[in-house]
Design an enzyme around this catalytic site. Sequence first.
Site, PDB file in Angstrom:
ATOM      1  N   LYS A  54       0.841  -1.202   0.000  1.00 21.47           N
ATOM      2  CA  LYS A  54       0.000   0.000   0.000  1.00 21.47           C
ATOM      3  C   LYS A  54       0.876   1.252   0.000  1.00 21.47           C
ATOM      4  O   LYS A  54       0.614   2.203  -0.739  1.00 21.47           O
ATOM      5  CB  LYS A  54      -0.937  -0.012   1.218  1.00 21.47           C
ATOM      6  CG  LYS A  54      -2.061  -1.036   1.065  1.00 21.47           C
ATOM      7  CD  LYS A  54      -2.822  -1.304   2.364  1.00 21.47           C
ATOM      8  CE  LYS A  54      -3.805  -2.452   2.158  1.00 21.47           C
ATOM      9  NZ  LYS A  54      -4.496  -2.878   3.378  1.00 21.47           N
ATOM     10  N   GLN A  98      -4.654  -1.714   9.645  1.00 26.85           N
ATOM     11  CA  GLN A  98      -4.495  -3.005   8.981  1.00 26.85           C
ATOM     12  C   GLN A  98      -5.115  -4.114   9.841  1.00 26.85           C
ATOM     13  O   GLN A  98      -4.782  -4.263  11.011  1.00 26.85           O
ATOM     14  CB  GLN A  98      -3.003  -3.276   8.725  1.00 26.85           C
ATOM     15  CG  GLN A  98      -2.736  -4.542   7.941  1.00 26.85           C
ATOM     16  CD  GLN A  98      -3.318  -4.496   6.523  1.00 26.85           C
ATOM     17  OE1 GLN A  98      -3.201  -3.495   5.821  1.00 26.85           O
ATOM     18  NE2 GLN A  98      -3.964  -5.576   6.114  1.00 26.85           N
ATOM     19  N   ASP A 121     -10.900   3.158   4.471  1.00 25.74           N
ATOM     20  CA  ASP A 121     -11.170   1.720   4.306  1.00 25.74           C
ATOM     21  C   ASP A 121     -12.677   1.434   4.346  1.00 25.74           C
ATOM     22  O   ASP A 121     -13.111   0.331   4.032  1.00 25.74           O
ATOM     23  CB  ASP A 121     -10.478   0.938   5.439  1.00 25.74           C
ATOM     24  CG  ASP A 121      -9.488  -0.077   4.908  1.00 25.74           C
ATOM     25  OD1 ASP A 121      -9.443  -0.272   3.674  1.00 25.74           O
ATOM     26  OD2 ASP A 121      -8.775  -0.680   5.724  1.00 25.74           O
TER      27      ASP A 121
END
Length: 293
Positions: A54, A98, A121
């Site tokens: 990422k 994450q 996200d």
Amino acid sequence: MSAKIIDGGAIAKEMRQEIAAEVEQLRAEQGLTPGIATVLVGENPASQSYVRMKSRACEKAGILSFGHYLPEEATQEEVEGLIHDLSADPTVHGILVQLPLPSHLDEEAILGSVALEKDVDGFHPINIGRLAMKGREPLFIPCTPYGCMVLLEKAGAQIEGAEAVVLGRSNIVGLPVAMLLLHANATVTICHSRTKDLPAVCRKAGILVAAVGRPEMVKADWVKPGAYVIDVGSNKVDDPTAEKGYRWVGDVAFDEVKEVAGAITPSPGGVGPMTITMLLKNTVTAAKRTLAD
Ligand code: NDP
């Protein structure tokens, strides 16, 4: 007849070039450089590798990436404290936690502590709630499901009125994909480990999304001729003939299903490259919204 192959790698590449051009324009015309903060707790090698990928993709697109690493034994207060600070930092437009988090941490509370306008996200409970409700829009769409929808649109699928079947109901893929398909006016069936006669349910689908994490589970006789098949699965399987002793396969038996489907994503090379692309897109969206404030 063999299916049209939906080339996620090529679509993602083109989108990333467009995103990079937009980032450059924002920098040159508005003096604004989009920035994302990644929060990684613990030392899960797969998570470390995703965060690295990422960060690299951000760099290539001209997006700033700030990596924050906390030890495995970090407390709930420490993680939420960091997210609180990042939520207040004006150089950070997106915050990515994450997953999975170590099991002693309260994932729901941590995701809920991300500032709503930085939830790139799309996992904040309010964003998921809006996604689930008719007539409401989330601020951000979760990246993998978003990527699935873009692939369907780029492949020319008629989603409105279609019979869509989603295999899997996880919070990060199956459930949000199903909600997005519903928003797009498909008639949606969600399958899971207790569903009876999966092949028969899948055979009804004009659009079939597989997100179960079971190598090559979906066979040719599960698929309606001409269906659009999106394979989210990414499974490592032993293969003594491969140089590394393993290879990656999807949840769909690609070689046989491509002879039946109308269009199909390969895995790897389908949904995977789209996930990070949608993260970049969401981050640029978050940064642009600060200009309107
Ligand atoms: P989860 O393990 O969280 O969820 C799997 C889902 O599939 C569950 O809903 C489960 O049912 C269902 N399921 C499992 N086995 C069966 C079965 N035999 N029959 C019917 N349903 C079954 O997985 P994720 O959603 O996180 O991931 C799914 C796949 O997608 C994985 O291969 C993963 O690696 C991949 N993935 C790829 C991404 C990308 O960017 N390309 C991103 C995220 C995931 P139940 O709820 O009843 O347990």
